[in-house]
Motif scaffolding. Structure first.
Motif, PDB file in Angstrom:
ATOM      1  N   UNK A   1       6.724  -3.359  -5.097  1.00 36.03           N
ATOM      2  CA  UNK A   1       5.805  -4.567  -4.721  1.00 36.03           C
ATOM      3  C   UNK A   1       5.545  -4.317  -3.732  1.00 36.03           C
ATOM      4  N   UNK A   2       4.479  -5.664  -3.130  1.00 38.35           N
ATOM      5  CA  UNK A   2       3.821  -5.865  -2.128  1.00 38.35           C
ATOM      6  C   UNK A   2       3.984  -5.992  -1.014  1.00 38.35           C
ATOM      7  N   UNK A   3       5.498  -6.729  -0.466  1.00 34.34           N
ATOM      8  CA  UNK A   3       5.490  -6.237   0.709  1.00 34.34           C
ATOM      9  C   UNK A   3       6.529  -5.252   1.957  1.00 34.34           C
ATOM     10  N   UNK A   4       6.393  -4.539   0.327  1.00 36.26           N
ATOM     11  CA  UNK A   4       6.655  -2.894   0.162  1.00 36.26           C
ATOM     12  C   UNK A   4       5.601  -1.841   1.049  1.00 36.26           C
ATOM     13  N   UNK A   5       4.353  -2.701   0.174  1.00 37.86           N
ATOM     14  CA  UNK A   5       3.460  -1.656   0.657  1.00 37.86           C
ATOM     15  C   UNK A   5       2.719  -1.501   1.874  1.00 37.86           C
ATOM     16  N   UNK A   6       2.984  -3.686   2.252  1.00 37.55           N
ATOM     17  CA  UNK A   6       2.552  -3.658   3.779  1.00 37.55           C
ATOM     18  C   UNK A   6       3.188  -3.049   4.390  1.00 37.55           C
ATOM     19  N   UNK A   7       4.795  -2.667   4.291  1.00 37.91           N
ATOM     20  CA  UNK A   7       5.482  -2.496   5.864  1.00 37.91           C
ATOM     21  C   UNK A   7       5.366  -0.585   5.728  1.00 37.91           C
ATOM     22  N   UNK A   8       4.289  -0.269   4.213  1.00 40.35           N
ATOM     23  CA  UNK A   8       4.796   1.340   4.597  1.00 40.35           C
ATOM     24  C   UNK A   8       2.902   1.675   5.141  1.00 40.35           C
ATOM     25  N   UNK A   9       1.914   0.480   4.952  1.00 41.65           N
ATOM     26  CA  UNK A   9       0.613   0.651   5.483  1.00 41.65           C
ATOM     27  C   UNK A   9       1.183   0.109   7.557  1.00 41.65           C
ATOM     28  N   UNK A  10       1.562  -0.470   7.574  1.00 41.22           N
ATOM     29  CA  UNK A  10       2.189  -0.669   8.675  1.00 41.22           C
ATOM     30  C   UNK A  10       2.818   0.269   9.544  1.00 41.22           C
ATOM     31  N   UNK A  11       3.479   1.445   9.149  1.00 43.92           N
ATOM     32  CA  UNK A  11       4.156   2.434   9.267  1.00 43.92           C
ATOM     33  C   UNK A  11       3.108   3.649   9.962  1.00 43.92           C
ATOM     34  N   UNK A  12       2.599   3.087   9.016  1.00 41.79           N
ATOM     35  CA  UNK A  12       1.272   4.678   8.645  1.00 41.79           C
ATOM     36  C   UNK A  12       0.478   4.098  10.261  1.00 41.79           C
ATOM     37  N   UNK A  13       0.666   2.856  10.429  1.00 43.26           N
ATOM     38  CA  UNK A  13      -1.394   2.767  11.221  1.00 43.26           C
ATOM     39  C   UNK A  13      -0.235   2.234  12.656  1.00 43.26           C
ATOM     40  N   UNK A  14       0.896   2.056  12.206  1.00 42.65           N
ATOM     41  CA  UNK A  14       1.702   2.176  14.058  1.00 42.65           C
ATOM     42  C   UNK A  14       1.225   2.921  14.691  1.00 42.65           C
ATOM     43  N   UNK A  15       1.842   4.896  13.680  1.00 48.97           N
ATOM     44  CA  UNK A  15       2.416   6.329  14.387  1.00 48.97           C
ATOM     45  C   UNK A  15       0.420   6.507  14.321  1.00 48.97           C
TER      46      UNK A  15
END
Length: 775
Positions: A79-93
């Motif tokens: 779902x969207x919440x999980x996808x947002x966490x994935x985006x943040x993980x990528x951008x935080x790297x």
């Protein structure tokens, strides 16, 4: 309808077709949980000419670092919440900050897509999309790689310079020939780390943009704006003198604190921390130096811009304090100094004036002293009379009860014995809407009581524990809580207070009818503990049942007493507490009044607290109060008298409250040098005519004021204390022969402490005790 990417064959002339020469279109990292969805995505990417590697959520940073891809395609997982966490993980790297990122989602709702784009995705498309479209979108990102706005010299949308380009602009300004006028400021936000934990690292830039919007709206000499890698706003103000810059930065900080911003689609309140230095001192590393001042401002969170000082440098040697021998010696001798200043110097002046010039100035001084004491007594009697006609609480609220917040400020080692009892009393409050209880505390080390408090918070989500790291004052604890509270109004309490069950409902009766602050009635609940506690219990009735309501009625404004006070949250957010002031409550009162706030005093708005049970803690407490009042007088009285925000009636009240109260302890002491001089002239004390009618009348009138005030206090006290008539008789007797003189001595000592720069805060010990009367 199918939700997977269709394996439709692409036409030969589209970019989706694999190159015929065997070369690859690019390297793509497919992020997703192993399973059929990721396998289908992999086959689709490979069929359109991409080399695919894999990573699971939580390990993207390591994968990107080990083998940097050309682009990332990620599945939304659960779902969207999980996808947002994935985006943040990528951008935080660090390596994933600028890579093209395409999200493949099962959710086709526009709100979900918008959230992903706001979180940092470059593109979104549903799993049902044609493989040709997916390949084309990836190819477009590879051919025209999205440039993060921080890589641009100037953001065309916000006008913000990137960190390196701002520093280049600063260097050019510093190389200009001639005198360097102007200021460099750096603005941090106390909530930055918390926001990043919730929304990802990109939120720091969003916060900087919000701050820049306020700076541009206000103008005030902000010539160039930028932001650094930590998300702090950088402000260059060339050609502005230091005082004008300080005022402009103060206005900026107050405006930011009083505004609710939309950050990451949520309403948040921000606490700006402003550090600055003049361009004339900007040699070396000016941005870093202003950043050190920001760190100091973050400790206090009181909105005051902090000028950089060399001791703030983290890399510098610790501040070296010279051994102080003179100050401790003078403090130890302060009782003698007070007598020397208050008695010895005037006596010598009277003697010399009479012996050398023939002037009998002691006689004139005598009548000045008598007039002053009579004036003090008259003011006390006026307060008593006006207290009878104090405004009554509105009968009903003008608006429905909104969500509310209580902030309990605590230095936990001092409150460990009573804090659980305090928290439980707050959780029993009767309020018809949401009421959050924020315990904002500091402690130098972990305490067992914290485990108990965490257990209570798990059982009752209304309790919010807010440890304030690095705090050294109540003001810092309150400031840390202000930006976190959700209520429309806030009740501020010390950690020994037990408010009445209806306290918040009654506070809203005032606040919903046009008032901004309401100060309640603080009642001592441990009067049975000692004669000192009983004395304070009767005194508090004189203060909160008589003086506060009487002054409010007489002078047209009330004051916030530090605890059991209720503020509109927006006003408190703009005002804050200044930790450098020993009575931060009175200081905040004056700043709020200057802004036009209406402050009420209500003796029926009850909270019960603990009194000191021994004379030494009482001395320390009253010494802090007296020194704090002096600080407020020195800072605010002159400004208030010049301010158009106050009426003549209010200015009269401020002269009495801030001016006369500082003069009176020294004026009352002047009777001693006058009598000594008179005895010296007459040839002995036995030759003085003590039965002068005017002297006797003035003495009787002055003495009666304290007795009348005590009688009013006994009459207007709560029923549980009104029944303790002996306490009030004892208070009248002790005040006449001891306690009034005790407070005057404390006041004079506090003046000397302020003069000598001794501003240490000595906590008042708390002990568990049985309460007086009924809760």
């Amino acid at each position: 309808m199918t939700t997977e990417l269709r394996r439709a064959p692409a036409p030969r002339n589209t970019p989706a077709c694999p190159p015929t020469d065997g070369s690859l279109q690019g390297r793509v990292l497919a992020v997703g949980i192993p399973g059929p969805r990721r396998e289908r995505l992999t086959r689709t990417l490979e069929s359109t000419g991409y080399a695919v590697t894999h990573a699971v959520p939580g390990e993207v940073g390591r994968s990107v670092k080990q083998a940097p891809p050309d682009a990332i395609v990620a599945l939304d997982g659960h779902g969207v919440e999980h996808a947002v966490e994935v985006v943040r993980e990528i951008r935080d790297a660090p390596q994933g900050h600028a890579l093209p990122l395409v999200m493949v989602t099962a959710d086709r709702e526009s709100a979900g897509v918008a959230r992903l784009l706001h979180s940092g995705a470059d593109d979104c498309l549903p799993e049902a999309a044609d493989p040709v479209e997916l390949s084309a979108r990836i190819a477009a990102k590879l051919h025209r790689v999205p440039v993060p706005v921080e890589r641009l010299a100037l953001d065309p949308r916000t006008g913000l310079h990137s960190g390196p380009h701002f520093r280049a602009e600063l260097d050019r300004e510093l190389r200009r020939p001639g005198r360097r006028d102007g200021v460099l400021a750096v603005v941090g936000v106390a909530e930055a780390d918390t926001l990043q934990e919730r929304f990802g690292v990109r939120v720091r830039r969003e916060v900087a943009e919000r701050l820049a919007g306020v700076a541009e709206r206000l103008g005030n000499g902000c010539d160039r704006l930028g932001w650094d890698e930590d998300g702090r706003l950088l402000v260059l103000m060339p050609g502005v003198d230091e005082e004008a810059a300080r005022r402009a930065l103060s206005e900026f900080a107050t405006t930011v604190a009083g505004t609710r911003f939309v950050v990451a689609d949520e309403n948040v309140r921000l606490t700006p921390a402003v550090g600055w230095l003049p361009l004339s001192d900007a040699d070396g590393h000016p941005v870093e130096r202003a950043g050190d001042a920001v760190a100091e401002a973050l400790r206090h969170r009181d909105l005051r811009p902090v000028r950089y000082e060399p001791w703030m440098r983290a890399a510098a040697a610790p501040r070296r304090r010279a051994k102080k021998v003179v100050r401790p010696l003078l403090l130890a001798l302060s009782p003698l100094l007070a007598l020397l200043i208050g008695v010895g110097v005037p006596f010598a002046l009277y003697e010399q004036a009479y012996a050398v010039l023939g002037w009998d100035i002691a006689s004139a001084a005598y009548w000045v002293v008598v007039a002053g004491l009579v004036l003090s007594a008259a003011l006390i009697l006026l307060e008593c009379l006006f207290s009878l006609d104090a405004p009554a609480r509105p009968a009903a609220p003008a608006q429905p009860y909104p969500p509310a917040s209580a902030v309990i400020a605590a230095y936990l080692p001092n409150e460990a014995a009573t804090i659980v009892d305090t928290v439980e009393s707050f959780l029993r409050l009767d309020y018809p809407n949401d009421l959050e209880i924020v315990l904002a505390y500091n402690t130098p080390h972990a305490l067992p009581v914290e485990d108990t408090l965490r257990d209570i918070a798990r059982r009752d989500p209304r309790l919010v524990l807010l440890p304030v790291a690095g705090s050294t004052s109540k003001a810092q604890n309150v400031n840390a809580a202000v930006s976190r509270v959700r209520g429309e109004f806030v009740g501020i309490f010390d950690a020994d207070h037990h408010p009445a069950p209806d306290a918040f409902r009654h506070a809203w009766d005032w606040l919903s009818n046009g008032y901004d602050v309401v100060q309640g009635h603080c009642v001592i609940r441990n009067g049975d503990s000692s004669w000192v506690a009983r004395q304070v219990a009767a005194e508090f009735e004189a203060i909160y049942a008589v003086s506060h309501p009487g002054r409010t009625r007489l002078y047209g404004f009330g004051i916030f007493g530090g605890s059991n006070g209720f503020w509109r949250t927006d006003l408190l957010a703009r005002t804050r507490m200044h930790g450098s002031m020993l009575t931060e409550d009175i200081d905040s009162t004056l700043r709020a009044l200057r802004e036009g706030a209406r402050i009420a005093s209500d003796r029926t708005l009850i909270s019960r607290e603990l009194a000191p049970t021994r004379l030494k803690p009482l001395w320390n407490q009253r010494s802090r109060w007296a020194q704090g009042w002096l600080q407020v007088s020195l800072r605010h009285l002159g400004q208030a008298l010049r301010s158009p925000a106050f009426t003549h009636r209010q200015k009269t009240g401020l002269v009495v409250l801030l001016g006369w109260r500082e003069v009176q302890p020294w004026l009352s002491l002047q009777i001693l040098p006058i009598l000594l001089h008179s005895a010296s002239r007459a040839g002995g004390a036995d030759r003085i005519d003590w039965a002068t009618p005017a002297c006797l009348l003035a003495f009787a009138f002055t003495l009666s004021a304290g007795l009348v005030q005590t009688a009013f206090a006994g009459r207007l006290a709560l029923p549980e204390l009104r029944a303790r008539r002996g306490w009030f008789w004892c208070h009248a007797l002790v005040s006449t022969f001891f306690y009034t003189h005790f407070k005057n001595i404390v006041a004079r000592q506090s003046h000397l402490k302020e003069l000598l720069g001794d501003r240490r805060w000595r906590v008042t010990p708390r002990t568990a005790t049985k309460a007086v009367g009924q809760e």
